[in-house]
Motif scaffolding. Structure first.
Motif, short mmCIF file in Angstrom:
data_model
loop_
_atom_site.label_atom_id
_atom_site.label_comp_id
_atom_site.label_asym_id
_atom_site.label_seq_id
_atom_site.Cartn_x
_atom_site.Cartn_y
_atom_site.Cartn_z
N TRP A 166 0.82 -1.21 0.00
CA TRP A 166 0.00 0.00 0.00
C TRP A 166 0.86 1.26 0.00
O TRP A 166 0.45 2.29 -0.55
CB TRP A 166 -0.93 -0.01 1.22
N GLU A 167 2.01 1.19 0.62
CA GLU A 167 2.87 2.37 0.68
C GLU A 167 3.45 2.75 -0.69
O GLU A 167 4.07 3.80 -0.84
CB GLU A 167 4.01 2.16 1.67
N LYS A 168 3.23 1.91 -1.69
CA LYS A 168 3.71 2.19 -3.04
C LYS A 168 2.59 2.65 -3.97
O LYS A 168 2.81 2.84 -5.16
CB LYS A 168 4.39 0.95 -3.63
N LEU A 169 1.37 2.80 -3.43
CA LEU A 169 0.23 3.23 -4.24
C LEU A 169 -0.16 4.65 -3.89
O LEU A 169 -0.48 4.95 -2.74
CB LEU A 169 -0.97 2.30 -4.02
N SER A 170 -0.15 5.53 -4.87
CA SER A 170 -0.53 6.92 -4.63
C SER A 170 -2.05 7.04 -4.54
O SER A 170 -2.79 6.16 -4.99
CB SER A 170 -0.01 7.81 -5.76
N ARG A 171 -2.51 8.16 -3.98
CA ARG A 171 -3.95 8.37 -3.89
C ARG A 171 -4.56 8.57 -5.28
O ARG A 171 -5.74 8.28 -5.51
CB ARG A 171 -4.28 9.56 -2.99
N GLN A 172 -3.75 9.06 -6.23
CA GLN A 172 -4.25 9.21 -7.60
C GLN A 172 -4.52 7.84 -8.23
O GLN A 172 -5.54 7.64 -8.89
CB GLN A 172 -3.25 9.98 -8.46
N LYS A 173 -3.61 6.90 -8.00
CA LYS A 173 -3.80 5.55 -8.53
C LYS A 173 -5.00 4.88 -7.86
O LYS A 173 -5.83 4.26 -8.52
CB LYS A 173 -2.53 4.72 -8.30
N LEU A 174 -5.09 5.02 -6.55
CA LEU A 174 -6.23 4.46 -5.83
C LEU A 174 -7.53 5.07 -6.32
O LEU A 174 -8.56 4.39 -6.41
CB LEU A 174 -6.07 4.69 -4.33
N GLY A 175 -7.51 6.37 -6.64
CA GLY A 175 -8.72 7.05 -7.08
C GLY A 175 -9.25 6.53 -8.39
O GLY A 175 -10.41 6.76 -8.73
N GLN A 176 -8.43 5.83 -9.15
CA GLN A 176 -8.86 5.31 -10.44
C GLN A 176 -9.29 3.85 -10.39
O GLN A 176 -9.77 3.32 -11.38
CB GLN A 176 -7.72 5.47 -11.46
N LEU A 179 -3.68 2.67 6.55
CA LEU A 179 -2.63 2.15 5.69
C LEU A 179 -1.81 3.29 5.09
O LEU A 179 -2.34 4.37 4.84
CB LEU A 179 -3.25 1.31 4.56
N PRO A 180 -0.54 3.06 4.88
CA PRO A 180 0.31 4.12 4.29
C PRO A 180 -0.06 4.39 2.84
O PRO A 180 -0.75 3.59 2.20
CB PRO A 180 1.72 3.54 4.41
N CYS A 181 0.41 5.50 2.34
CA CYS A 181 0.11 5.89 0.96
C CYS A 181 1.37 6.47 0.35
O CYS A 181 2.17 7.13 1.03
CB CYS A 181 -1.02 6.92 0.94
N ALA A 182 1.55 6.25 -0.94
CA ALA A 182 2.73 6.77 -1.64
C ALA A 182 2.55 8.25 -1.92
O ALA A 182 1.44 8.79 -1.88
CB ALA A 182 2.92 6.01 -2.94
N PRO A 183 3.63 8.95 -2.22
CA PRO A 183 3.53 10.36 -2.60
C PRO A 183 2.66 10.54 -3.84
O PRO A 183 2.47 9.61 -4.63
CB PRO A 183 4.99 10.75 -2.89
N ASP A 184 2.12 11.74 -3.99
CA ASP A 184 1.29 12.03 -5.16
C ASP A 184 2.09 11.85 -6.45
O ASP A 184 3.30 12.03 -6.49
CB ASP A 184 0.76 13.47 -5.09
N GLU A 185 1.36 11.50 -7.50
CA GLU A 185 2.00 11.36 -8.81
C GLU A 185 1.08 11.95 -9.88
O GLU A 185 -0.11 12.16 -9.65
CB GLU A 185 2.30 9.89 -9.13
N VAL A 186 1.63 12.21 -11.04
CA VAL A 186 0.87 12.76 -12.15
C VAL A 186 0.43 11.62 -13.05
O VAL A 186 1.25 10.86 -13.55
CB VAL A 186 1.72 13.76 -12.96
N LEU A 187 -0.87 11.51 -13.26
CA LEU A 187 -1.43 10.49 -14.15
C LEU A 187 -2.18 11.19 -15.27
O LEU A 187 -3.05 12.02 -15.01
CB LEU A 187 -2.39 9.57 -13.40
N PRO A 188 -1.88 10.90 -16.52
CA PRO A 188 -2.68 11.46 -17.60
C PRO A 188 -4.14 11.07 -17.44
O PRO A 188 -4.45 10.04 -16.82
CB PRO A 188 -2.07 10.82 -18.85
#
Length: 473
Positions: free
Chosen positions: A319-329, A348-357
């Protein structure tokens, strides 16, 4: 529209642990590179993209978009591939920030995509760049896979939803096995299971629309056992079993979720079907990430390769490798995260934010409703009989093929295929005034997929029934 996950962060291979989908926090320059591809869109297109981004980041929401035309679908697809190209370019270090971990994968992918296109080894949809390529000989590779003892004895087979594996999905159903397949990119649901006994026409069930129509959704609580996993690939090393997908990471997510459910384990074989030209020898094992799924068996149109891979398979979800943007999709991951947090009382932990097209939501146009039944439309019409068709050919593919070669001179296309029968037949009902002889000349000996189809005018008997059509029992 395709979604791109920026997977980076070099992680060592481990013999145990959970699935690591490594998050990557892009530099401002990389973020600009990923977003610049969308700045030239029309206001209408920008609005659609914006609404899709907003919908995909609302936890638990179901994104809704209008029905899109074929032209819009192709435009969205082109934009998706452009977005992935931007990510690949940025990760390769062309943004001046230095090469990102995992950038080496894009060089191999591009080389394979370029080769398949330049050697004309690709089938539609083209270009194959930023896809699991639909290679020439996909049907033959599927038949090689079907000859494996592991496939013959399997009761439940999980197959990816990509075009080159469509024949594998058909052979799974035609062999009276349970087919498990994910919703594309897990964006609208989870996994579905299909059984041939509940499907009147098997090829239609091998498409995304068919899965939605005939599939039975499963939940995280369902107890099931998957006997074999079939996965799509862009490139694979026959000596080590190292595999590269198209860069989105969904095959790894699907594998990790099934491991968490207990549906698979280390002994579950992973098989891929590819063209011989997709075999490579330069995937560095030391650079693989912990989430990368290796393959045990490779099936090409010409050979079956047992890799005897020593690469550890993923064990679950980090879970610590999944960003909230990825989870949101991905709705299922949101639900699973909430459940675990509720049961354990821990966040659960969350990864830093990332840019997703942006992820475009796709809906098929509603069926045309003329209010007329098939019999009332086609009664006493001239018909062309077609045979020597691939059993996995769908009605829509046949309609497109007839329209391309025969013009706008037909009313309907009917097909016939029953479970356990590899013989595919079709009847094309023509409009009044259509030149049947000319259309037959265009269709007969034409190529559809990997088959050379046959066609002839289907003359009715004195009772009004087709000579060629099987009589009702």
């Amino acid at each position: 529209m395709a979604m791109v996950s920026l997977l980076a962060g070099r992680l060592p291979l481990q013999s145990s642990g959970k699935l690591a989908l490594s998050a990557f926090t892009p530099s401002p320059a990389m973020a600009d590179a990923c977003s610049c591809k969308f700045t030239g869109l029309s206001m209408k297109r920008r609005s659609l993209v914006s609404s899709c981004v907003q919908a995909s980041t609302q936890e638990g929401s179901a994104a809704v978009a209008g029905v899109e035309s074929e032209e819009q679908r192709l435009e969205l697809d082109a934009e998706a591939r452009s977005a992935m190209a931007a990510v690949a370019e940025a990760q390769a270090g062309r943004d001046g920030q230095g090469a990102a971990p995992g950038a080496w994968k894009w060089a191999i992918r591009k080389r394979v995509w370029d080769l398949l296109e330049s050697e004309n080894l690709a089938q539609l949809p083209r270009p194959v760049h930023h896809r699991i390529p639909n290679f020439v000989g996909a049907g033959a590779a599927a038949m090689k896979l079907a000859s494996l003892p592991a496939f013959e004895t399997a009761r439940c087979v999980k197959v990816n939803p990509d075009t080159p594996q469509k024949q594998v999905r058909f052979l799974t159903l035609n062999g009276n096995k349970i087919l498990m397949t994910p919703q594309p990119r897990l964006r609208t649901g989870f996994f579905s299971i299909l059984e041939s006994s509940s499907i009147p026409y098997l090829p239609d069930a091998c498409t995304s629309a068919g899965v939605a129509k005939f599939g039975k959704p499963i939940s995280l609580d369902d107890k099931l056992k998957v006997d074999l996993i079939v996965i799509g690939s862009v490139a694979v090393d026959p000596k080590t079993g190292a595999r590269l997908g198209k860069g989105e990471g969904f095959a790894e997510l699907e594998y990790g979720i099934l491991r968490w459910m207990g549906a698979i384990d280390d002994s579950t074989l992973v098989v891929t079907t590819v063209h011989d030209q997709q075999l490579v020898d330069d995937i560095p094992l030391e650079k693989l990430l912990i989430h990368d799924v290796p393959v045990d068996i490779i099936c090409t149109p010409t050979q079956i390769i047992h890799t005897n891979t020593k690469i550890p398979k993923p064990k679950g979800i980090y879970w610590e490798k999944l960003s909230r943007q990825k989870l949101g999709q991905i709705r299922v991951l949101q639900d699973l995260k909430k459940r675990i947090e509720k049961e354990t009382g821990k966040t659960l932990p969350c990864a830093p934010d990332e840019v997703l097209p942006p992820l475009a939501v796709r809906q098929r146009p509603p069926p045309k409703g003329s209010g007329r039944t098939r019999n009332s439309v086609t009664a006493h019409k001239q018909t062309i009989f077609m045979w020597n068709l691939s059993p996995s050919t769908t009605k829509r593919e046949l309609e497109d093929h007839v329209a391309q070669l025969g013009g706008d001179f037909f009313l309907t296309v009917r097909t016939s295929l029953k479970p356990g029968n590899n013989r595919q037949l079709a009847w094309v009902t023509l409009k009044d005034g259509a030149d049947a002889g000319k259309i037959v000349k265009a269709l007969d000996q034409s190529t559809l997929g990997e088959m050379v189809v046959r066609a002839k005018v289907d003359e009715p008997t004195s009772a009004g029934k087709s000579h060629s059509q099987p009589q009702a029992k």
